[in-house]
Design a protein around this motif. Sequence first.
Motif, PDB file in Angstrom:
ATOM      1  N   VAL A  95      32.013  61.232  19.499  1.00  0.00           N
ATOM      2  CA  VAL A  95      32.369  60.817  20.872  1.00  0.00           C
ATOM      3  C   VAL A  95      33.946  60.207  20.804  1.00  0.00           C
ATOM      4  CG1 VAL A  95      31.851  59.521  23.063  1.00  0.00           C
ATOM      5  CG2 VAL A  95      30.054  60.617  21.587  1.00  0.00           C
ATOM      6  N   ASN A  96      35.032  60.542  21.688  1.00  0.00           N
ATOM      7  CA  ASN A  96      36.116  59.707  21.753  1.00  0.00           C
ATOM      8  C   ASN A  96      36.337  59.175  23.207  1.00  0.00           C
ATOM      9  OD1 ASN A  96      39.093  59.783  22.380  1.00  0.00           O
ATOM     10  ND2 ASN A  96      38.736  59.068  20.324  1.00  0.00           N
ATOM     11  N   THR A  97      36.317  58.108  23.549  1.00  0.00           N
ATOM     12  CA  THR A  97      36.513  57.444  24.825  1.00  0.00           C
ATOM     13  C   THR A  97      37.971  56.727  24.634  1.00  0.00           C
ATOM     14  OG1 THR A  97      35.333  55.575  24.400  1.00  0.00           O
ATOM     15  CG2 THR A  97      34.069  57.591  25.353  1.00  0.00           C
ATOM     16  N   SER A  98      38.478  56.740  26.173  1.00  0.00           N
ATOM     17  CA  SER A  98      39.823  55.761  25.929  1.00  0.00           C
ATOM     18  C   SER A  98      39.736  55.322  27.388  1.00  0.00           C
ATOM     19  CB  SER A  98      40.913  56.685  25.603  1.00  0.00           C
ATOM     20  OG  SER A  98      41.161  57.803  26.555  1.00  0.00           O
ATOM     21  N   GLU A  99      40.549  54.315  27.524  1.00  0.00           N
ATOM     22  CA  GLU A  99      40.852  53.629  28.775  1.00  0.00           C
ATOM     23  C   GLU A  99      42.429  53.128  28.742  1.00  0.00           C
ATOM     24  OE1 GLU A  99      38.195  51.234  31.206  1.00  0.00           O
ATOM     25  OE2 GLU A  99      39.480  49.575  31.132  1.00  0.00           O
ATOM     26  N   ASN A 133      33.032  64.649  24.069  1.00  0.00           N
ATOM     27  CA  ASN A 133      32.225  64.587  23.105  1.00  0.00           C
ATOM     28  C   ASN A 133      31.759  66.011  22.563  1.00  0.00           C
ATOM     29  OD1 ASN A 133      29.388  65.708  24.142  1.00  0.00           O
ATOM     30  ND2 ASN A 133      30.311  64.378  25.721  1.00  0.00           N
ATOM     31  N   VAL A 134      31.563  66.074  21.220  1.00  0.00           N
ATOM     32  CA  VAL A 134      31.177  67.539  20.481  1.00  0.00           C
ATOM     33  C   VAL A 134      29.766  67.049  19.899  1.00  0.00           C
ATOM     34  CG1 VAL A 134      31.718  69.213  19.097  1.00  0.00           C
ATOM     35  CG2 VAL A 134      33.722  68.274  20.616  1.00  0.00           C
ATOM     36  N   ASN A 135      28.859  67.947  20.095  1.00  0.00           N
ATOM     37  CA  ASN A 135      27.347  67.758  19.377  1.00  0.00           C
ATOM     38  C   ASN A 135      27.152  69.363  18.758  1.00  0.00           C
ATOM     39  OD1 ASN A 135      24.421  68.625  19.954  1.00  0.00           O
ATOM     40  ND2 ASN A 135      24.894  66.554  19.143  1.00  0.00           N
ATOM     41  N   ILE A 136      26.751  68.976  17.454  1.00  0.00           N
ATOM     42  CA  ILE A 136      25.941  70.166  16.604  1.00  0.00           C
ATOM     43  C   ILE A 136      24.666  69.671  16.327  1.00  0.00           C
ATOM     44  CG2 ILE A 136      28.279  71.382  15.950  1.00  0.00           C
ATOM     45  CD1 ILE A 136      27.988  70.088  13.447  1.00  0.00           C
ATOM     46  N   ASN A 137      23.796  70.638  16.399  1.00  0.00           N
ATOM     47  CA  ASN A 137      22.550  70.347  16.056  1.00  0.00           C
ATOM     48  C   ASN A 137      21.818  71.458  15.514  1.00  0.00           C
ATOM     49  OD1 ASN A 137      20.564  71.366  18.505  1.00  0.00           O
ATOM     50  ND2 ASN A 137      22.709  70.125  19.360  1.00  0.00           N
ATOM     51  N   GLY A 158      27.175  71.598  21.715  1.00  0.00           N
ATOM     52  CA  GLY A 158      27.228  70.868  22.978  1.00  0.00           C
ATOM     53  C   GLY A 158      28.678  70.389  23.236  1.00  0.00           C
ATOM     54  N   TYR A 159      28.967  70.477  24.310  1.00  0.00           N
ATOM     55  CA  TYR A 159      30.507  69.898  24.507  1.00  0.00           C
ATOM     56  C   TYR A 159      30.730  69.208  25.926  1.00  0.00           C
ATOM     57  CZ  TYR A 159      35.627  69.590  25.316  1.00  0.00           C
ATOM     58  OH  TYR A 159      36.771  69.078  25.531  1.00  0.00           O
ATOM     59  N   GLY A 160      31.172  68.148  26.037  1.00  0.00           N
ATOM     60  CA  GLY A 160      31.366  67.564  27.094  1.00  0.00           C
ATOM     61  C   GLY A 160      32.717  66.935  27.369  1.00  0.00           C
TER      62      GLY A 160
END
Length: 608
Positions: A95-99, A133-137, A158-160
């Motif tokens: 997850v990468n978040t920025s402000e 966010n990128v998810n592999i499961n 998953g990708y968001g």
Amino acid sequence: LAPGYNATTGHETVFSDDNYVTNPWFAVNQWRTQLDRKRLISALGAKYNVLSWLWLQGRVGYDNISDRNLGITPTGTDYSYNSAGQSGSIGLTTVNTSELNLDALLGASRNLTKDIHLDLSIGGNARTNKSENVNINGGPFVIPYLYTPGNVLNFGRGYGYSERAVHSGFYSLDFSYKGFLTLSTTGRYDAFSTLYNSGIPKDKRNVFTPSVSTSFLFGQLLHVPELSYGKLRASYAKTSGEPTSPYQTAVYYSVGSALNGVSTGSFSGTLPNLFLKPYTLTELEIGAELKFFNNRLGLDVAYFDRKSTNEIMNANISWATGYNRSVIANGSIQNKGFEILLSGTPVKGKDFTWNTSINLTTIKNKVLKTDAAGNNLGQGTYRPLNANTAYIVGMAGPQVIAHDYTYNAKGQIVVDASGLPIQDGALKPYGSVLPNLYGGFKNDFTYKNFDLSILLDYNYGNVILSATKYYALYRGLDKATLVGREGGVKVDGVFADGTPNTVTATAQNYWQRMASISKGNVLKGDYIKLRQVMLGYTIPEKALTKVPLFSSIQISLVGRNLLTLMKKSDNIDPENGFSSTIGYAGIEGTSLPSTRSYGFNVNFKFKK
């Protein structure tokens, strides 16, 4: 139960009739959870004094967070086995978040007359938030104990991505008369990108929120020897907000995996609302602050009245609509109450001082509006799924709603042919998950260079929906289930035709039925706790002559959450719960016992 697994096969040692209740030793010894975080916080500002009383300021701030979350359900986890004997799963999320914050401010501070002083500021702000966010499961693992995403039978992904922005303009204007009478006003105009696609006009999506406040230091005018300080204050403020998540005003389509070579897709399970607009919160507060006998005794009291309008709430709805959640745009909740702080110094000597304070907040909460039809808005629930929380018009919220017995016209409990109480099909409210009285009691003692601080806090008036209570009754682990183990339980009730019950039920059947009649799983959340004790010693400057850098060094021992002095919820900590979010507040799910913590602090003060 230790070590939690079979040393030869690696299979979890199951100790419950529910294999989703994982052996705690297995979880400690085998499960893996890893969180890695990289964060960069930066800020740059510049200020220019145009005149001696006029200045201009600009600032830019950037905050970037990169998280990597790895969670492994290991080989041997009982509930994860498939028909081929394979088990376990893995999930890896980045997850990468920025402000980014940009603001500019023009300010002025000067005397208009000999007695009147003015402070003024006018500015603007632009804030942008981004998240990706990128998810592999996948699972189960093909080769046991090889915990990599490439070693799974079935893959998931998953990708968001989300982006939101707020553009704001604001001002602040303060007048002071001789230092004892002040008048302040502020205003803010916000435009939220999360409401850009809303189905209402632009001028309704943006919002202006003002405030005004005043204070009067009457203690300076009365000249009463016993009164050291006296202040009256009053304020009215309006604030606003936007949805907690973007993209709730439109329908979005996502692409899924192929089926027989044909692409598939789906919609979100949450019904969007095309008419979202900023919610507002208005608050009126009136208060007074008094200090007596050279500040040896103090009293601070305030009355507040808060009301939200157009509050954005989530609600559970039937899957028959095509969705299981919806966003409600016109909720309204009111909170009224008092806040009181009483402080004092009962003892003040050359070597020994005792400072004490007690504060309390009493609050009356009421749901004024839910959706347009005034329906109950379902919120969170627990695993037994026989009770939940909901906003109900006219009541404090959220309420815990649960099942009661079925009663006949005479108020008698109705039993079935097995002699067991019949659950009423309707859900009834049993209290709010939010307290109506809470506060703390603090005492600080100082003797020469030693200091001791003791803090107690308390909480009254809320209820808890407890899954621990349900499972303890259902599995015969609760102390109450000792009743009837020898000869069964004959319920004092009647059959549907009104004749007295003559059937004795077994203890197991009776208590499992009692667990399903979920009002018994609603517990009181009242408690009093010894929250913190701190014992410290300060090494004075004269003892640090050989350490010239420091003026003093303070060494402290700290203990937190040390003791529960009173609670009304058996077998659980009343503060434990699924989540701090309001939708799941007051819901407890077989939580772990609370823990004490002990710490050692050293505080250095440098010489000037």
